[in-house]
Design an enzyme around this catalytic site. Structure first.
Site, PDB file in Angstrom:
ATOM      1  N   ASP A 115      -6.949  -6.415   3.577  1.00 38.87           N
ATOM      2  CA  ASP A 115      -7.928  -5.877   2.676  1.00 38.87           C
ATOM      3  C   ASP A 115      -8.764  -6.862   1.936  1.00 38.87           C
ATOM      4  OD1 ASP A 115      -9.469  -3.666   1.048  1.00 38.87           O
ATOM      5  OD2 ASP A 115      -8.157  -4.498  -0.687  1.00 38.87           O
ATOM      6  N   ASP A 171     -13.060  -8.239   3.102  1.00 38.70           N
ATOM      7  CA  ASP A 171     -14.265  -8.266   2.080  1.00 38.70           C
ATOM      8  C   ASP A 171     -14.970  -9.675   2.373  1.00 38.70           C
ATOM      9  OD1 ASP A 171     -13.924  -5.569   1.223  1.00 38.70           O
ATOM     10  OD2 ASP A 171     -14.502  -5.996  -0.571  1.00 38.70           O
ATOM     11  N   LYS A 209       1.902 -15.500   3.423  1.00 35.99           N
ATOM     12  CA  LYS A 209       2.534 -16.488   2.440  1.00 35.99           C
ATOM     13  C   LYS A 209       3.997 -16.533   2.745  1.00 35.99           C
ATOM     14  CE  LYS A 209       0.805 -18.496  -1.667  1.00 35.99           C
ATOM     15  NZ  LYS A 209      -0.074 -19.636  -1.648  1.00 35.99           N
ATOM     16  N   TYR A 243       0.897  -1.229   0.067  1.00 34.01           N
ATOM     17  CA  TYR A 243       0.029   0.014   0.072  1.00 34.01           C
ATOM     18  C   TYR A 243       0.898   1.219   0.067  1.00 34.01           C
ATOM     19  CZ  TYR A 243      -4.884  -1.919   0.046  1.00 34.01           C
ATOM     20  OH  TYR A 243      -5.865  -2.378  -0.121  1.00 34.01           O
ATOM     21  N   ASP A 296      -4.195 -18.208   1.249  1.00 31.99           N
ATOM     22  CA  ASP A 296      -4.954 -18.703   0.180  1.00 31.99           C
ATOM     23  C   ASP A 296      -5.817 -19.897   1.058  1.00 31.99           C
ATOM     24  OD1 ASP A 296      -2.471 -20.179   0.688  1.00 31.99           O
ATOM     25  OD2 ASP A 296      -2.485 -20.941  -1.256  1.00 31.99           O
TER      26      ASP A 296
HETATM   27  C1  IPM Z   1     -10.774  -0.370   2.380  1.00 35.80           C
HETATM   28  C2  IPM Z   1     -10.923  -0.119   1.050  1.00 35.80           C
HETATM   29  C3  IPM Z   1      -9.456   0.863   0.621  1.00 35.80           C
HETATM   30  C4  IPM Z   1      -8.535  -0.059   1.096  1.00 35.80           C
HETATM   31  C5  IPM Z   1      -9.397   1.583  -0.591  1.00 35.80           C
HETATM   32  C6  IPM Z   1     -10.568   2.460  -0.815  1.00 35.80           C
HETATM   33  C7  IPM Z   1      -8.177   2.166  -0.666  1.00 35.80           C
HETATM   34  O1  IPM Z   1     -10.890  -0.966   0.046  1.00 35.80           O
HETATM   35  O2  IPM Z   1     -10.888   0.365   3.272  1.00 35.80           O
HETATM   36  O3  IPM Z   1     -10.791  -1.600   2.573  1.00 35.80           O
HETATM   37  O4  IPM Z   1      -8.039  -0.830   0.160  1.00 35.80           O
HETATM   38  O5  IPM Z   1      -7.851  -0.327   2.248  1.00 35.80           O
HETATM   39 MN    MN Z   2     -11.080  -3.060   1.085  1.00 36.05          MN
END
Ligand code: IPM
Ligand code: MN
Length: 345
Positions: A244, A248, A187, A136, A220
């Site tokens: 990240d 999700d 990893k 990042y 993974d």
């Molecule tokens: C999150 C988002 C951000 C990230 C993006 C918008 C930069 O996806 O907060 O998870 O990747 O951290």
């Molecule tokens: Mn994200």
């Protein structure tokens, strides 16, 4: 004894302003019950500000933000702005400048919420995502750009100090929880430099926490187990990019991104921490009173916990939990969700 905090509010783009409005109603109501007031200042940042000024986050604004006790962020990102401009220039700039090395993302499946998984086991874990390093940082560049010989380099920066501070935070967190288990996700069979640094650091810090059970998983496999055996996780610590992606998945198995809260935390208190829903700006539904403000409201609970008011945090979480049972599959507007949760406080 009454308390007062300075809160910076960056509603941002898309659905940001709508969800932030509901979050602030909850903040004020719960605050008043606990004799806690918030002096708020809104910062006009995001796509509109960039179009107007050509700037994303001026240094003076960043310096101003530093004087606050905490920041509430709605969402950033808009299709009218080139990808990366607001993400890097606003969100990541704040995370890096304010050393938000802990990106705390709870994964909890509340009763009454539909998970895409068939599991009947409770899901209740926390991902501690590193927030200031890894791929990042933006290190890298192009060679021979826009030629057939083009090279793009994106470097992952990992420091001993950076890995150690987030790993120690995760161990401390795990030691306060019932299961007292910490999983390192990396990893290290392929990323033999960064993975090795993380693994060694993890092994060394573990010695300070003999009461915490430890485990290592490749990313993974962790992604697979988030889906097949989420009940096996308690606290997970991982690098910025893996975190990240994994968060999700974590949000999806817990009923979707509309419920996922997060805190960008500077545990030293040197800089203000920033609380935000995990979801983005969702421009397709912006301004339509359709966005679910629950993730923002749960982020407000995290804000109270960060300020040391666990009672207020728990009260908000309990109200959300009740509302999630009551709402069932009913589609409700942003305001209606806010009203319903407010009525339960
Ligand atoms: C999150 C988002 C951000 C990230 C993006 C918008 C930069 O996806 O907060 O998870 O990747 O951290
Ligand atoms: Mn994200």
């Amino acid at each position: 004894m009454s308390k007062s905090y300075k809160l910076a509010v960056i509603a941002g783009d898309g659905i940001g302003p709508e969800v932030v409005t509901q979050g602030l109603r909850v903040l004020d109501k719960v605050g008043s019950k606990y004799e806690t007031s918030f002096v708020k200042q809104e910062f006009e940042l995001g796509a509109a500000y960039w179009h107007k000024t050509g700037e994303v986050l001026p240094d003076e604004t960043l310096a101003k933000l530093k004087t606050f006790d905490a920041i509430l962020l709605g969402a950033v990102g808009d299709p009218s702005v080139p990808s990366g401009v607001l993400e890097r220039g606003l969100l990541l700039k704040i995370r890096f400048a304010f050393e938000h090395f802990v990106n705390l993302r709870p994964a909890k499946l509340f009763p009454g919420v539909n998970s895409p998984l068939s599991t009947k086991q409770p899901i209740d874990f926390v991902v501690v995502r590193e927030g200031t390093e890894g791929p990042y940082v933006g290190a890298g560049g192009f060679l021979s750009k826009e030629t057939p010989a083009e090279v793009a380099i994106e470097e992952s920066i990992n420091t001993r100090r950076g890995a150690e501070r987030v790993i120690r935070y995760a161990f401390n967190l795990a030691s306060t929880r019932t299961d007292k288990k910490l999983t390192l996700v990396h990893k290290n069979n392929v990323l033999v430099h960064a993975g090795n640094l993380w693994f060694r650091t993890f092994t060394e810090v573990a010695k300070e926490f003999p009461n915490v059970k430890t485990e290592y998983l490749h990313v993974d496999a962790a992604a697979m187990f988030f889906v097949t055996n989420p009940e096996k996780f308690d606290v997970v610590v991982t690098d910025n990019l893996f975190g990240d992606i994994l968060t999700d998945i974590a949000a999806a198995i817990c009923g979707g991104i509309g419920l996922a809260a997060s805190g960008n935390i500077n545990p030293t208190g040197e800089f203000p921490s920033m609380f935000e829903p995990v979801h983005g700006s969702a421009p397709d539904i912006a301004g339509k009173n359709l966005a679910d403000p629950t993730a923002t409201i749960l982020s407000i609970a995290m804000l109270f916990r960060h300020l040391g008011n666990n009672e207020a945090a728990t009260e908000i979480e309990n109200a959300v939990a009740k509302d999630l049972i009551a709402r069932g599959d009913n589609k409700r507007s942003t305001n209606e969700v806010g009203d319903a949760i407010l009525a339960l406080l």
